[in-house]
Design an enzyme around this catalytic site. Sequence first.
Site, short mmCIF file in Angstrom:
data_model
loop_
_atom_site.label_atom_id
_atom_site.label_comp_id
_atom_site.label_asym_id
_atom_site.label_seq_id
_atom_site.Cartn_x
_atom_site.Cartn_y
_atom_site.Cartn_z
N TYR A 1 -18.60 -35.00 64.72
CA TYR A 1 -18.96 -33.77 65.42
C TYR A 1 -18.92 -34.00 66.93
CZ TYR A 1 -20.60 -32.27 60.82
OH TYR A 1 -20.66 -31.94 59.50
N GLU B 1 -8.80 -38.23 49.39
CA GLU B 1 -7.93 -38.50 50.53
C GLU B 1 -7.93 -39.97 50.94
OE1 GLU B 1 -8.71 -35.73 53.67
OE2 GLU B 1 -8.24 -34.02 52.40
N CYS C 1 -12.73 -29.09 56.90
CA CYS C 1 -14.04 -29.38 57.47
C CYS C 1 -14.69 -30.62 56.85
CB CYS C 1 -14.95 -28.17 57.35
SG CYS C 1 -15.08 -27.49 55.70
N HIS C 2 -14.24 -31.00 55.65
CA HIS C 2 -14.80 -32.19 54.99
C HIS C 2 -14.45 -33.46 55.75
CE1 HIS C 2 -10.76 -31.60 53.30
NE2 HIS C 2 -10.72 -32.91 53.17
N ASN D 1 -16.98 -22.65 58.28
CA ASN D 1 -15.56 -22.57 57.97
C ASN D 1 -15.36 -21.78 56.66
OD1 ASN D 1 -12.85 -23.03 57.34
ND2 ASN D 1 -13.18 -25.17 56.80
#
Length: 155
Positions: free
Chosen positions: A92, A152, A121-122, A113
């Site tokens: 952030y 991912e 956003c993850h 989001n």
Amino acid sequence: MPDYAAILPAPFGAVGVRLSGNALVGLEFLPPDTALRPSGGEAVVRVEHELAAYYANPRHLWKLTLAPAGTLFRQRVWQALLAIPAGHTRTYGELALDLASSPRAVGQAVGDNPIPIVIPCHRVLAAHGLGGFMHETDGFPMAVKRWLLHHEGFL
């Protein structure tokens, strides 16, 4: 339950799909016991195929028309999220520096989001730890965030 164009299966539960014409305006994570509601509409089929491609390959490049509703600041934050590649994360604070804002304001925009997964956003973490997800710090939302990051290759 909100008015979804469809409720599609996901590896972590289900996803409610919101459309405006052919544009995707919202995805909402729903728990595994949510009843599915497929739709044969062309726009929903496109979203379903794109989600399936992402579930098969986390490096999938999205081919969807997006129309998230939000203030100019939120739009800037969401554009910054789109620049974070799969398998990478930002904090952030890093995003706040890039956007000349505060981490709290960025966190609020990230948490709001409307099109998670597609607008990733993850991939935004706290300086120490996972941070939150969808304005939550535990439970189902965090299980989804962990699944996405693991998918991912981050966790």
